[in-house]
Design a protein around this motif. Structure first.
Motif, mmCIF file in Angstrom:
data_model
loop_
_atom_site.group_PDB
_atom_site.id
_atom_site.type_symbol
_atom_site.label_atom_id
_atom_site.label_comp_id
_atom_site.label_asym_id
_atom_site.label_seq_id
_atom_site.Cartn_x
_atom_site.Cartn_y
_atom_site.Cartn_z
ATOM 1 N N SER A 158 -7.970 -1.408 5.922
ATOM 2 C CA SER A 158 -6.667 -1.228 6.567
ATOM 3 C C SER A 158 -5.806 -0.227 5.815
ATOM 4 C CB SER A 158 -5.945 -2.581 6.664
ATOM 5 O OG SER A 158 -6.658 -3.489 7.473
ATOM 6 N N ARG A 159 -5.839 -0.291 4.476
ATOM 7 C CA ARG A 159 -5.070 0.688 3.698
ATOM 8 C C ARG A 159 -5.666 2.083 3.851
ATOM 9 N NH1 ARG A 159 -3.182 -3.477 3.744
ATOM 10 N NH2 ARG A 159 -2.460 -2.441 5.634
ATOM 11 N N ASP A 162 -4.317 3.426 7.057
ATOM 12 C CA ASP A 162 -2.929 3.873 6.880
ATOM 13 C C ASP A 162 -2.873 5.225 6.168
ATOM 14 O OD1 ASP A 162 -2.114 1.528 8.064
ATOM 15 O OD2 ASP A 162 -1.842 0.468 6.167
ATOM 16 N N THR A 163 -3.778 5.441 5.212
ATOM 17 C CA THR A 163 -3.805 6.716 4.495
ATOM 18 C C THR A 163 -4.163 7.859 5.429
ATOM 19 O OG1 THR A 163 -4.452 5.568 2.470
ATOM 20 C CG2 THR A 163 -4.808 7.945 2.541
ATOM 21 N N LEU A 165 -3.816 7.901 8.683
ATOM 22 C CA LEU A 165 -2.754 8.079 9.664
ATOM 23 C C LEU A 165 -1.553 8.808 9.084
ATOM 24 C CD1 LEU A 165 -2.854 4.599 11.450
ATOM 25 C CD2 LEU A 165 -3.650 6.787 12.353
ATOM 26 N N ALA A 166 -1.411 8.787 7.761
ATOM 27 C CA ALA A 166 -0.292 9.484 7.125
ATOM 28 C C ALA A 166 -0.541 10.975 6.966
ATOM 29 C CB ALA A 166 -0.001 8.865 5.747
ATOM 30 N N PRO A 207 -8.999 6.237 12.739
ATOM 31 C CA PRO A 207 -8.175 5.033 12.544
ATOM 32 C C PRO A 207 -7.531 4.494 13.814
ATOM 33 C CG PRO A 207 -7.739 6.622 10.806
ATOM 34 C CD PRO A 207 -8.575 7.316 11.826
ATOM 35 N N TYR A 208 -7.297 5.352 14.825
ATOM 36 C CA TYR A 208 -6.662 4.876 16.052
ATOM 37 C C TYR A 208 -7.555 3.863 16.771
ATOM 38 C CZ TYR A 208 -3.490 8.787 15.263
ATOM 39 O OH TYR A 208 -2.580 9.651 14.710
ATOM 40 N N ARG A 211 -8.211 0.577 14.546
ATOM 41 C CA ARG A 211 -7.225 -0.505 14.621
ATOM 42 C C ARG A 211 -7.437 -1.375 15.855
ATOM 43 N NH1 ARG A 211 -1.160 1.386 12.798
ATOM 44 N NH2 ARG A 211 -1.506 1.254 10.540
#
Length: 332
Positions: A158-159, A162-163, A165-166, A207-208, A211
């Motif tokens: 999950s992290r 997030d990375t 997606l950033a 990542p989209y 999730r």
């Protein structure tokens, strides 16, 4: 006074012969989940229209080269005789539209717009399909593993999502594409461009869908069929690939059809900025780049590739919405 006539339940029942005769007349056929979904999808006329357009676009992209050879279309042929030397605009009305050039020709160069639209179709769909496949494969694996195992595995993946997606994806894609223009990995020219676009768009978009798959897996891992598999001694890999993954195919399929138009727009944006597909190879985004300077000369040169992108993206979105409704077990 006459006593009331009593009727028993057996008298009101139909005779066995009548029941058997009715059973022979109407047989009850079982329907699979796929057939139920197809019947729902057929009732959605808008989604059916989108699906038909998508099929035609795929056929156009796959048969682009044979169509060009059969009809003698050359997307890179310069027809200077069709250009007014004083105005640098196509001769005649409506951008030089004729029987030989149904969509007209480009200002200044005289290249056939229909041939370049057909040539650009396979480039856009190839990049979109390849990047979508890459992102779906990575996203499904990461999402299923994170949702099923949970704990520190879920937290780490999950992290990582997030990375990713950033990341400023557009700026990152521009920098990578610009730095690999001359050659890399033994590739050069158009294969290198397509490979870089597929990698950049697909690798940073997983990542989209990851999730979505993770959320669905968190729900499915508590279902009875998973507990039954565990009670029979099934291990993690068996449950992942034989129990969970088949039940995730519907959301994966729906999101894939919605991800393809996003990747088509992304490829067109990179080509429009000059870091995607490079000339002389035709692409819809590259045609829009050229049309920006020539819009005053011939507005149709901008409208036609813009409409090609619009129709393609709209058709995929309508198909995705229809599949989502058809595969939803709660829909009527």
């Amino acid at each position: 006074m006459t006593a009331p006539i009593e009727t028993t339940g057996s008298a009101a029942e139909a005779k066995p012969e009548a029941v058997l005769a009715g059973a022979k007349l109407s047989q009850i056929d079982g329907r699979s989940l796929g057939r139920i979904a197809w019947n729902r999808f057929k009732r959605d006329k808008v989604a059916m229209a989108g699906g038909i357009v998508v099929i035609l676009l795929v056929l156009l992209a796959v048969l682009a080269k044979p169509i060009e050879s059969i009809f003698g279309l050359d997307p890179n042929a310069f027809n200077q005789e069709l250009i007014n030397p004083e105005l640098l605009a196509p001769k005649g009305a409506l951008g030089g539209i004729s029987w030989d050039h149904p969509l007209g020709v480009e200002p200044q160069t005289g290249r056939d717009i229909l041939a370049r639209i057909i040539e650009g179709s396979w480039v856009s769909l190839l990049v979109a399909a390849g990047s979508t496949l890459l992102s779906v494969v990575i996203g499904v694996i990461m999402g299923v593993v994170a949702g099923f195992y949970g704990g520190w595995v879920d937290a780490g993946i999950s992290r990582l999502m997030d990375t990713f997606l950033a990341f400023p994806l557009l700026l990152f894609a521009i920098s990578i594409s610009a730095s690999l223009q001359n050659g890399a990995f033994g590739l050069s020219g158009l294969p290198l461009r397509i490979g870089v676009l597929v990698f950049v768009i697909g690798f940073f978009s997983w990542p989209y869908i990851g999730r979505i798959v993770r959320a669905q897996t968190l729900s499915l891992r508590e279902r009875e069929f998973v507990e039954a598999a565990r009670s029979l001694g099934a291990r993690g890999p068996f449950i992942l690939f034989r129990e969970l993954l088949p039940n995730l195919m519907a959301p994966i399929l729906v999101y894939s059809t919605l991800l393809i138009p996003t990747n088509i727009l992304f490829e067109a944006s990179l080509s429009f900025l000059g870091v995607g597909i490079s000339p002389p190879q035709s692409s819809w985004g590259g045609m829009l780049t050229t049309a920006v300077d020539l819009y005053q000369v011939d507005p149709m040169f901008m409208i036609i590739p813009g409409m090609a992108i619009f129709i393609t993206v709209l058709a995929f979105n309508l198909l995705g919405d229809g599949l989502r409704d058809a595969l939803d077990p709660r829909s009527k």
